[in-house]
Motif scaffolding. Structure first.
Motif: not given
Length: 205
Positions: A129, A132-133, A136-137, A142, A162-163, A176, A181, A197, A200
């Motif tokens: 991450d 704070g994407s 990916l919450s 990992t 974002s990643m 993002s 995104h 993903l 989300n």
């Protein structure tokens, strides 16, 4: 309604099936009227950059996609080639991309980097991450995603990253910006990580 954009390239059925498996309805469509009613868009793709842009142009979808993404600002997710098409250009071709991200798509170069790095980059990679994407919450470990690509995203603005992932060197595998995104990997092939993903993304407002 989540609409998976059909411009003749991509794992459309796989994405739709995974969304159904996690409890979200979607439709695959190349119809501008149906796309105009979408609450979210997924732009998939497998293949060459110029072929993808020609298919998008020939399908007559550029105007409605641009309106939904940039004017109406609904959540949009680009996957693999779809992610690359959202950048300004690609070393793979000569056509301009959609330009939704200030980024370019470059071919891997490993000159001066120790080790063997065959192309395409195929396999599972840890993804990290950045900034704070929201995609990916909710991961308890990992996340690992499945990659198949020879070109990578090169952002011109670091705040859109974002990643990150490593293959020979560290590079951006997700971008993002507001409602937009994109990811270089294939969530529809990434089992539980891909499910989370896509969950989300489906819950973005």
């Amino acid at each position: 309604m989540i609409v998976i954009v059909d411009y003749g390239l991509g794992n459309l059925g796989s994405i739709k099936n995974m969304l159904r498996k996690i409890g979200y309805s979607s439709m695959v469509s190349s119809n501008p009227d149906e796309i105009s009613k979408a609450s979210k868009l997924i732009l998939p793709g497998v293949g060459a950059f110029d072929t993808g842009m020609r298919h998008l142009t020939d399908s007559g979808l550029l105007d409605i996609l641009g309106y939904k993404a940039l004017a109406e600002k609904i959540p949009v997710l680009g996957i693999c080639l779809g992610a690359q098409l959202m950048t300004r250009s690609s070393e793979e071709g000569c056509l301009s991309g959609l330009g939704w991200f200030e980024a370019e798509t470059l071919k891997f170069q490993f000159d001066g980097i120790a080790g063997k790095w065959p192309l395409p980059n195929i396999g599972w990679r840890d993804v990290f991450d950045v900034n704070g994407s929201p995609l990916l919450s909710g991961f308890n470990s990992t996340p690992r995603f499945y990659f198949v690509h020879s070109y990578f995203l090169k952002p011109l603005e670091q705040d859109i990253v974002s990643m990150n992932v490593s293959y020979g060197f560290e590079y951006a595998c997700g971008l993002s910006k507001g409602n937009l995104h994109c990811v270089q990997f294939h969530p529809e092939k990434s089992h539980k990580f891909g499910m989370q993903l896509l969950r989300n993304f489906s819950e973005l407002t």
